[in-house]
Design a protein around this motif. Structure first.
Motif, PDB file in Angstrom:
ATOM      1  N   LYS A 138      -3.661 115.856   5.853  1.00 48.86           N
ATOM      2  CA  LYS A 138      -3.182 114.758   5.001  1.00 48.86           C
ATOM      3  C   LYS A 138      -3.719 113.404   5.464  1.00 48.86           C
ATOM      4  N   VAL A 139      -5.026 113.394   5.779  1.00 56.92           N
ATOM      5  CA  VAL A 139      -5.726 112.149   6.121  1.00 56.92           C
ATOM      6  C   VAL A 139      -7.021 112.115   5.319  1.00 56.92           C
ATOM      7  N   SER A 140      -7.677 110.981   5.322  1.00 55.88           N
ATOM      8  CA  SER A 140      -8.960 110.900   4.625  1.00 55.88           C
ATOM      9  C   SER A 140     -10.053 111.557   5.465  1.00 55.88           C
ATOM     10  N   ALA A 141     -11.097 111.996   4.786  1.00 61.86           N
ATOM     11  CA  ALA A 141     -12.239 112.570   5.500  1.00 61.86           C
ATOM     12  C   ALA A 141     -12.857 111.520   6.428  1.00 61.86           C
ATOM     13  N   ARG A 142     -12.812 110.263   6.018  1.00 58.32           N
ATOM     14  CA  ARG A 142     -13.348 109.167   6.853  1.00 58.32           C
ATOM     15  C   ARG A 142     -12.539 109.026   8.145  1.00 58.32           C
ATOM     16  N   SER A 143     -11.223 109.141   8.056  1.00 57.96           N
ATOM     17  CA  SER A 143     -10.398 109.081   9.268  1.00 57.96           C
ATOM     18  C   SER A 143     -10.762 110.212  10.212  1.00 57.96           C
ATOM     19  N   LEU A 144     -10.900 111.405   9.655  1.00 59.14           N
ATOM     20  CA  LEU A 144     -11.268 112.549  10.492  1.00 59.14           C
ATOM     21  C   LEU A 144     -12.642 112.342  11.113  1.00 59.14           C
ATOM     22  N   GLU A 197     -14.769 107.172  17.496  1.00 60.82           N
ATOM     23  CA  GLU A 197     -14.585 105.778  17.104  1.00 60.82           C
ATOM     24  C   GLU A 197     -13.116 105.386  17.146  1.00 60.82           C
ATOM     25  N   ARG A 198     -12.243 106.321  16.818  1.00 58.62           N
ATOM     26  CA  ARG A 198     -10.792 106.101  16.833  1.00 58.62           C
ATOM     27  C   ARG A 198     -10.099 107.335  17.367  1.00 58.62           C
ATOM     28  N   LEU A 199      -8.866 107.146  17.810  1.00 53.56           N
ATOM     29  CA  LEU A 199      -8.041 108.270  18.241  1.00 53.56           C
ATOM     30  C   LEU A 199      -6.947 108.497  17.206  1.00 53.56           C
ATOM     31  N   PRO A 200      -6.614 109.746  16.956  1.00 57.73           N
ATOM     32  CA  PRO A 200      -5.531 110.023  16.014  1.00 57.73           C
ATOM     33  C   PRO A 200      -4.198 109.568  16.599  1.00 57.73           C
ATOM     34  N   HIS A 201      -3.269 109.197  15.718  1.00 58.47           N
ATOM     35  CA  HIS A 201      -1.951 108.780  16.173  1.00 58.47           C
ATOM     36  C   HIS A 201      -0.892 109.214  15.163  1.00 58.47           C
ATOM     37  N   GLY A 202       0.335 109.219  15.615  1.00 57.45           N
ATOM     38  CA  GLY A 202       1.471 109.502  14.744  1.00 57.45           C
ATOM     39  C   GLY A 202       1.508 110.908  14.188  1.00 57.45           C
TER      40      GLY A 202
END
Length: 109
Positions: A73-79, A86-91
């Motif tokens: 339930k996230v965007s493909a860009r977030s993944l 570039e970023r770490l997953p959270h929540g």
């Protein structure tokens, strides 16, 4: 407290303040069902992301980034940002992603 969320109000049924980020409602950290277990799961998924293993697990399972993103339930860009470091997953999204990775790793054992 998250600085990128705005308060929506108090939910007495779960004793947690609800927040909104980008129009989505999400509980604060106090809503974790089992904070210790959830924090350990968060630590594990972030370690997989940092090492590049998360991407390897997804590819090894023959799944596309879009398929896994939808399931988490996230965007493909977030993944993509998570997999590139570039970023770490959270929540809650990180916990869903971690559960998906755990399932994929269990399946291939």
């Amino acid at each position: 407290m998250r600085t990128d969320c705005v308060p929506l109000g108090w939910r007495p049924d779960v004793s947690v303040r609800m927040w909104s980020r980008c129009g989505q409602t999400c509980p604060s950290v106090g809503a974790m069902e089992n904070p210790t277990t959830d924090l350990l799961a968060l630590k594990r998924v972030r370690a997989l992301v940092r090492s590049g293993s998360a991407r390897a697990v997804r590819i090894g399972a023959g799944l596309t980034r879009t398929e896994v993103a939808r399931a988490a339930k996230v965007s493909a860009r977030s993944l993509a940002r998570w997999e590139s470091g570039e970023r770490l997953p959270h929540g809650a999204a990180a916990l869903r992603y971690g559960a998906i990775l755990d399932s994929l790793m269990d399946e291939h054992r």
